[in-house]
Design an enzyme around this catalytic site. Sequence first.
Site, PDB file in Angstrom:
ATOM      1  N   HIS A  42       0.829  -1.205   0.000  1.00  0.00           N
ATOM      2  CA  HIS A  42       0.000   0.000   0.000  1.00  0.00           C
ATOM      3  C   HIS A  42       0.864   1.256   0.000  1.00  0.00           C
ATOM      4  O   HIS A  42       2.041   1.223   0.325  1.00  0.00           O
ATOM      5  CB  HIS A  42      -0.970   0.039   1.187  1.00  0.00           C
ATOM      6  CG  HIS A  42      -0.312   0.053   2.540  1.00  0.00           C
ATOM      7  ND1 HIS A  42      -0.021  -1.091   3.242  1.00  0.00           N
ATOM      8  CD2 HIS A  42       0.110   1.076   3.317  1.00  0.00           C
ATOM      9  CE1 HIS A  42       0.544  -0.775   4.396  1.00  0.00           C
ATOM     10  NE2 HIS A  42       0.644   0.538   4.472  1.00  0.00           N
ATOM     11  N   GLU A  90       7.684   1.117   4.936  1.00  0.00           N
ATOM     12  CA  GLU A  90       7.151   0.094   5.824  1.00  0.00           C
ATOM     13  C   GLU A  90       7.372  -1.251   5.138  1.00  0.00           C
ATOM     14  O   GLU A  90       7.154  -1.380   3.934  1.00  0.00           O
ATOM     15  CB  GLU A  90       5.646   0.335   6.049  1.00  0.00           C
ATOM     16  CG  GLU A  90       4.977  -0.706   6.938  1.00  0.00           C
ATOM     17  CD  GLU A  90       3.482  -0.426   7.138  1.00  0.00           C
ATOM     18  OE1 GLU A  90       2.875   0.322   6.341  1.00  0.00           O
ATOM     19  OE2 GLU A  90       2.920  -0.984   8.090  1.00  0.00           O
ATOM     20  N   HIS A 138       3.919   7.183   3.718  1.00  0.00           N
ATOM     21  CA  HIS A 138       4.849   6.064   3.552  1.00  0.00           C
ATOM     22  C   HIS A 138       4.375   5.122   2.469  1.00  0.00           C
ATOM     23  O   HIS A 138       3.257   5.223   1.970  1.00  0.00           O
ATOM     24  CB  HIS A 138       5.062   5.309   4.873  1.00  0.00           C
ATOM     25  CG  HIS A 138       3.851   4.610   5.417  1.00  0.00           C
ATOM     26  ND1 HIS A 138       2.982   5.170   6.301  1.00  0.00           N
ATOM     27  CD2 HIS A 138       3.377   3.355   5.184  1.00  0.00           C
ATOM     28  CE1 HIS A 138       2.029   4.304   6.618  1.00  0.00           C
ATOM     29  NE2 HIS A 138       2.237   3.189   5.949  1.00  0.00           N
TER      30      HIS A 138
HETATM   31 CO    CO Z   1       1.190   1.369   6.283  1.00  0.00          CO
END
Ligand code: CO
Length: 134
Positions: free
Chosen positions: A7, A130, A79
């Site tokens: 994502h 991440e 992020h």
């Molecule tokens: Co995230």
Amino acid sequence: MIGRLNHVAIVVRDLDASTALYRDVLGAQVSQRMALPAHGVSVVFVELPNSKVELLEPLGADSPIAKFLESNPNGGMHHICYEVDDILAARDRLKANGARVLGDGTPKIGAHNKPVLFLHPKDFNGTLIELEQA
Ligand code: CO
């Protein structure tokens, strides 16, 4: 080592307004909003055919994204999340290569109930990364 793009996360000022924007203007499928008090955020997931976008709104007084919104009053990209098969092996490889893993290096359980780690943006072209064990 990194696999699929899981994502992209965008911090927003008003989650309901942003949900309406993605649903009604961009024509995307958007999940119900979820409060994640342990992470200090409320979130919706925009489901795309090949990935997801997470819209994050600060939740609570010491939300980790409150400061981001102060310096980015219109919101912005926060992020990007890549999948890895083995998060501990990924962490060790990154550390061996001099990359900084945020926190004490112990994976936390993220929004999808899977272990995640964050990498220092200064080591990755100004982008907070991440990693999620998929
Ligand atoms: Co995230």
